[in-house]
Enzyme design. Structure first.
Site, PDB file in Angstrom:
ATOM      1  N   ALA A 104       4.262  -8.115  -3.668  1.00 18.57           N
ATOM      2  CA  ALA A 104       2.538  -7.231  -3.692  1.00 18.57           C
ATOM      3  C   ALA A 104       1.649  -7.925  -4.295  1.00 18.57           C
ATOM      4  O   ALA A 104       1.318  -8.336  -5.770  1.00 18.57           O
ATOM      5  CB  ALA A 104       3.001  -6.476  -5.095  1.00 18.57           C
ATOM      6  N   GLY A 105       0.543  -8.848  -2.894  1.00 20.05           N
ATOM      7  CA  GLY A 105      -0.712  -9.272  -3.965  1.00 20.05           C
ATOM      8  C   GLY A 105      -0.186 -10.354  -4.755  1.00 20.05           C
ATOM      9  O   GLY A 105       0.842 -11.165  -4.079  1.00 20.05           O
ATOM     10  N   GLN A 123       1.338  -1.663   0.250  1.00 21.13           N
ATOM     11  CA  GLN A 123      -0.297   0.199   0.083  1.00 21.13           C
ATOM     12  C   GLN A 123       0.820   1.302   0.129  1.00 21.13           C
ATOM     13  O   GLN A 123       2.482   1.050   0.855  1.00 21.13           O
ATOM     14  CB  GLN A 123      -0.977   0.201   1.577  1.00 21.13           C
ATOM     15  CG  GLN A 123      -1.689  -1.166   1.261  1.00 21.13           C
ATOM     16  CD  GLN A 123      -3.081  -1.336   0.624  1.00 21.13           C
ATOM     17  OE1 GLN A 123      -3.793  -0.441   0.630  1.00 21.13           O
ATOM     18  NE2 GLN A 123      -3.253  -2.354   0.576  1.00 21.13           N
ATOM     19  N   ASP A 149      -6.620 -12.167  -3.402  1.00 16.19           N
ATOM     20  CA  ASP A 149      -5.740 -11.009  -2.964  1.00 16.19           C
ATOM     21  C   ASP A 149      -5.114 -11.053  -4.505  1.00 16.19           C
ATOM     22  O   ASP A 149      -4.031  -9.851  -4.408  1.00 16.19           O
ATOM     23  CB  ASP A 149      -4.672 -11.503  -2.256  1.00 16.19           C
ATOM     24  CG  ASP A 149      -4.189  -9.558  -1.763  1.00 16.19           C
ATOM     25  OD1 ASP A 149      -4.952  -9.138  -2.015  1.00 16.19           O
ATOM     26  OD2 ASP A 149      -3.243  -9.863  -1.424  1.00 16.19           O
ATOM     27  N   ASP A 154      -0.864 -19.669  -1.927  1.00 15.29           N
ATOM     28  CA  ASP A 154      -0.244 -19.443  -3.052  1.00 15.29           C
ATOM     29  C   ASP A 154       1.099 -20.011  -2.624  1.00 15.29           C
ATOM     30  O   ASP A 154       1.855 -20.392  -3.749  1.00 15.29           O
ATOM     31  CB  ASP A 154      -0.159 -18.713  -4.303  1.00 15.29           C
ATOM     32  CG  ASP A 154       0.291 -16.744  -2.996  1.00 15.29           C
ATOM     33  OD1 ASP A 154       0.708 -17.804  -1.615  1.00 15.29           O
ATOM     34  OD2 ASP A 154       0.812 -16.230  -3.793  1.00 15.29           O
TER      35      ASP A 154
END
Length: 388
Positions: free
Chosen positions: A313-314, A149, A279, A253
């Protein structure tokens, strides 16, 4: 009226646990009308059915619910583009998802508001997965645990900034240690029907457990990631999650959370409090290369997505793969793992009376897949939204 036959039906048994039933037929319109034995179905007038689908021995499952998704196939919630949200919903259907919460990020409030306005409009879309509302991740977070973020847009929680969107926000992430003493932010969210989640937070155990047990926080955003971890002298947010009834999001993941940690979560929280999420960011579904998240460059290789500084990142995870990975990692059949992507997320946002399981009276949100969670057909409210 439609029917699905010759499948392995995943449905709650007498004790409430998901089980597999054979020789059952699901009859539905927009909602589930009947679940009957195949022998009884064979006596029915086939002319009364608009279509009969043959599952060919595959699982007939509740449609998946993705509570935390930023983007996929080149689109992102923060793009504030109607076609982008439609594209996301259609792609999600191909991964078995029938309901989703497009998720915002830490941006300036006018940009966040524009995204929330579009998501509000998108709840009327009928192509692809159903958009239930929005998941608001930021900007009311901790700079020290911001993850991917953007720090310049982080601000203090203020309910006045979001009250106009209380009809569309279903879930909101906060850092409780950033709330001023005596803050009524959480209580106002609860009164408005918004579930509050802890995430991107430097809170210690005492602060986190107080937010859960006293103030009414019910959810943990992507457990382990961007929060204080478990230590025997400082249990942190992870310890508070384990020591409470909070629903815990998990990105399976095998990059964000190791298989071993997933097994620990399963033993502590069980299927009833574990919520599988993706996400995912806009790069999901596009393969390797350069992408973007929250105005920052992201580099994707395989299943890993990172910022220029190496920060995760995600993800590029899809829900079908999330379920398969989770089942493999904790050594349970896929039909058991399904609960963490169906009934549990429905309960987490208070929608279990309509969504999350195949039962008479509930929405006809159904997906059909094989042992590898390869999706062949998806229905949302009885409408075919994906067919391989």
């Amino acid at each position: 009226m439609k029917a699905i036959v010759n499948g392995k039906l995943i449905t709650p048994g007498p004790n409430g646990d998901f089980r597999v039933e054979l020789d059952k037929v699901v009859i539905f319109e927009d909602r589930i009308l009947e679940i009957i034995n195949k022998a009884e179905f064979d006596t029915r007038d086939r002319g009364s059915f608009e279509e009969v689908y043959y599952a060919q021995g595959q699982y007939v499952s509740p449609g998946f619910i993705n509570l935390h998704i930023h983007g996929c196939v080149g689109s992102d919630t923060m793009d504030c583009r109607e076609m982008g949200l439609r594209r996301m919903a259609v792609f999600q259907a191909s991964t078995g998802v029938t309901s989703m919460l497009p998720t915002t990020m830490t941006y300036d409030m006018p940009k966040v508001n524009a995204a929330l306005n579009l998501v509000r409009q998108a709840t009327s879309y009928r192509d692809g997965a159903r958009i239930l509302g929005a998941n608001m991740e930021g900007p009311f977070i901790s700079e020290s645990h911001k993850g991917a973020q953007k720090a310049s847009h982080i601000r203090k929680a203020d309910f006045d900034l979001i009250k106009e969107y209380s009809d569309v926000i279903k879930l909101i992430t906060i850092a409780p240690e950033e709330l001023p003493a005596g803050s009524d932010f959480i209580s106002k969210c609860r009164a408005a029907g918004i579930r509050v989640s802890l995430g991107h937070t430097a809170a210690d155990y005492d602060c986190a457990i107080n937010a859960i047990n006293t103030q009414g926080v019910t959810h943990i955003t992507h457990l382990f990631n961007a929060m204080t971890g478990l230590h025997h002298r400082n249990p942190g947010v992870v310890g508070a999650a384990f020591d409470s009834d909070a629903f815990c999001e998990l990105i399976t993941d095998n990059i964000h959370v190791s298989p071993g940690a997933q097994r620990i979560v399963h033993k502590v929280k069980g299927k009833e409090r574990t919520v599988l999420i993706t996400d995912s960011m806009r790069a999901c579904g596009l393969g390797d290369g350069e992408s973007e998240l929250g105005g920052q460059k992201v580099f994707v290789k395989g299943q890993r997505a990172v910022l220029e500084d190496g920060t995760i990142a995600g993800s590029v995870l899809t829900m079908d793969k999330a379920i398969y990975n989770y089942a493999q990692n904790i050594h349970i059949p896929v039909w058991q793992a399904v609960e963490c992507a169906t009934r549990t997320p429905a309960r987490a946002i208070g929608m279990e009376n309509d969504l999350g399981s195949i039962e008479v009276g509930k929405m006809a949100d159904i997906t059909v897949f094989d042992e590898n969670v390869h999706i062949t057909i998806t229905f949302c409210a009885g409408k075919e939204i994906f067919l391989e």
